[in-house]
Design an enzyme around this catalytic site. Structure first.
Site, mmCIF file in Angstrom:
data_model
loop_
_atom_site.group_PDB
_atom_site.id
_atom_site.type_symbol
_atom_site.label_atom_id
_atom_site.label_comp_id
_atom_site.label_asym_id
_atom_site.label_seq_id
_atom_site.Cartn_x
_atom_site.Cartn_y
_atom_site.Cartn_z
ATOM 1 C CG ASP A 68 -12.154 3.726 5.594
ATOM 2 O OD1 ASP A 68 -11.623 4.507 6.390
ATOM 3 O OD2 ASP A 68 -11.805 3.628 4.406
ATOM 4 C CB SER B 44 -8.570 5.014 7.019
ATOM 5 O OG SER B 44 -8.914 4.989 5.677
ATOM 6 C CG HIS C 176 -1.800 1.197 1.301
ATOM 7 N ND1 HIS C 176 -3.026 1.225 0.675
ATOM 8 C CD2 HIS C 176 -1.636 2.409 1.865
ATOM 9 C CE1 HIS C 176 -3.586 2.406 0.871
ATOM 10 N NE2 HIS C 176 -2.766 3.143 1.586
ATOM 11 C CE LYS D 195 -9.048 2.035 3.189
ATOM 12 N NZ LYS D 195 -9.218 3.404 2.800
ATOM 13 N NE ARG E 259 -10.199 10.790 8.205
ATOM 14 C CZ ARG E 259 -9.303 9.940 7.714
ATOM 15 N NH1 ARG E 259 -9.671 8.737 7.322
ATOM 16 N NH2 ARG E 259 -8.041 10.277 7.607
HETATM 17 N N1 URA Z 1 -5.778 6.620 2.453
HETATM 18 C C1 URA Z 1 -6.751 5.927 3.096
HETATM 19 O O1 URA Z 1 -7.141 4.845 2.674
HETATM 20 N N2 URA Z 1 -7.269 6.449 4.214
HETATM 21 C C2 URA Z 1 -6.867 7.628 4.734
HETATM 22 O O2 URA Z 1 -7.375 8.035 5.756
HETATM 23 C C3 URA Z 1 -5.860 8.356 4.040
HETATM 24 C C4 URA Z 1 -5.315 7.815 2.906
#
Ligand code: URA
Length: 433
Positions: free
Chosen positions: A161, A183, A82, A187, A168
């Site tokens: 999320d 967050s 990621h 995932k 947000r």
């Molecule tokens: N990427 C994400 O998946 N979540 C965040 O809060 C910021 C960047």
């Protein structure tokens, strides 16, 4: 639990009870907690943070709001990567098939562009026919067959999320290390990978502007994912200038393919190999062997062949690898030339990302569509010498007037001076659990 007291507690720097956090998030998903209550709590978290137990409870609540993949039927070890997002970051497009070519399964659930940063999903979608909306069954089938599949997050995965992220975005509560950590971690845990390599971008073109914050985020993600049996290693990498040359979706796919052919820009190759080696080391290979194995897979064309297989399995046209004209192409190519000779001192990478969005390569609002063909090629890196009149960059546009204006603004993103400058290190730090 009284919601008012729960929010007041966080506002006054107290610790929220983990069960209350879970109830609060569940209540939000069920419509019993209002947007303004969630927003107030998120803002309080921005100021007062979350302790380890709170962060774990909040992450668990995000995961439990939706479906989790069960990849236990796939017997190979499953490792994902990621990136926290940057400008010109096309690493995943080359990395996922490269690592799969080394025998490690890569289940990659990617996102769309966010703010000034591009998203892997948008880049892949520029390949004619390529489907990023795989069903869970198709995703698993492709993983079993090819060892790699890349798709977008389904609405059923971590829906809390998704909803909180939208909130947000409009309440100025994105930039909080614990909220970002939860967050991202939620995932990746829901995706059922066994290992994760995190590429935390640092610099003007990243969300984390300095090394201290980037390391803080990496360490938070490493510690929270560990609680859920997901082993994470991190790399902090430079985002004070765009990665590679290309910025913009189809242009970046072309550059990722060049990388898989051994012809891409050196910084892209180095980052791809570094991350690939870390993924292989999470899969159990020795560090030195892992690097050698990934280099061999790249230089022998095994990574490229895996990319072709993945594109074909996901409905895309694999001939793009041989004929880049099959990718969306912009009508106008506008040069941005140097006014004077000197040394490239500094690049306003954030602004380049924003200009790419303005050109149509990204979205200003969630519902905007993008133009996959447009973007930039930046020819120079910090520390490079520049001749007067030399093309520093090209703007690829489908609207000539817009392209000309963006080209003028792009020129202002480059600072040339007389002093010699050392190029910034690409790999800033490696962090292990
Ligand atoms: N990427 C994400 O998946 N979540 C965040 O809060 C910021 C960047």
């Amino acid at each position: 639990m009284r919601i008012y007291d729960f929010i007041r507690g966080k506002k006054e720097g107290e610790t929220n009870h983990p069960e209350d956090i879970k109830r609060f998030v569940r209540g939000y998903v069920e419509g019993k907690v209002a947007d303004y209550q969630m927003s107030a709590w998120l803002m309080a978290v921005c100021f007062n943070g979350l302790g380890d137990e709170e962060l774990a409870a909040y992450t668990e609540a995000l995961i439990d709001s939706g479906e989790r993949f069960d990849l236990s039927g796939i017997r190979c070890i499953k490792i994902d990567k990621h990136s926290t997002g940057g400008v010109g970051d096309k690493v995943s497009v080359a990395l996922a098939p490269l690592v799969a070519a080394c025998g490690v399964t890569v289940p990659m659930v990617s996102g769309r562009g966010l703010g000034h940063t591009g998203g892997t999903l948008d880049k892949l979608a520029s390949i004619p026919g390529f489907r990023t909306d795989l069903s869970t069954e198709e995703f698993k089938q492709n993983l079993a067959n090819a060892g790699v599949a890349m798709m977008g997050q389904s609405v059923r995965m971590c829906p809390a999320d998704g909803a909180i992220y939208c909130l947000r975005d409009v309440t100025c509560t994105v930039e909080s290390i614990p909220l970002i950590a939860a967050s991202i971690s939620a995932k990746k845990i829901a995706e059922d990978a066994q290992g994760l390599v995190l590429d935390v971008k640092v610099g003007d073109g990243a969300f984390m502007k300095n090394e201290r914050d980037a390391e803080g985020l990496a360490r938070k993600i490493i510690s929270v994912t560990k609680r859920f049996d997901l082993r994470t290693k991190a790399v902090l990498s430079d985002m004070s200038q765009p990665l590679g040359k290309a910025v913009g979706n189809a242009l970046e796919v072309e550059e990722a393919v060049l990388c898989l052919k051994g012809e891409g820009p050196p910084d892209l190759r180095e980052l791809v190999l570094t991350l690939a080696a870390r993924m292989l080391s999470l899969a159990g290979r020795k560090q030195g062997d892992a690097r050698k194995e990934t280099e061999d897979a790249l230089d022998s064309g095994k990574g490229l062949n895996k990319f072709i297989e993945m594109v074909r399995l996901q409905g895309g046209n694999p001939a793009v690898v041989e004929d880049y004209k099959l990718l969306p192409r912009a009508e106008f190519k506008i040069p941005v030339t140097a006014e004077k000779e000197g040394v490239f001192q500094k690049i306003d990478t954030y602004k380049i990302g924003m200009l790419a969005v303005e050109l149509g390569a990204g979205r200003r609002r969630k519902e905007d569509s993008i133009d996959p063909a447009v973007g930039f090629k930046i020819n120079k890196k910090i520390g490079d010498e520049v001749e007067k009149g030399e093309p520093l960059a090209y703007v690829y546009a489908n609207d000539e007037t817009l392209g000309q204006r963006i080209a003028r603004e792009l020129k202002g993103c480059f600072e040339t001076g007389d002093e010699a400058v050392l190029p910034p290190p690409l790999i800033i730090k490696k962090i292990s659990p």
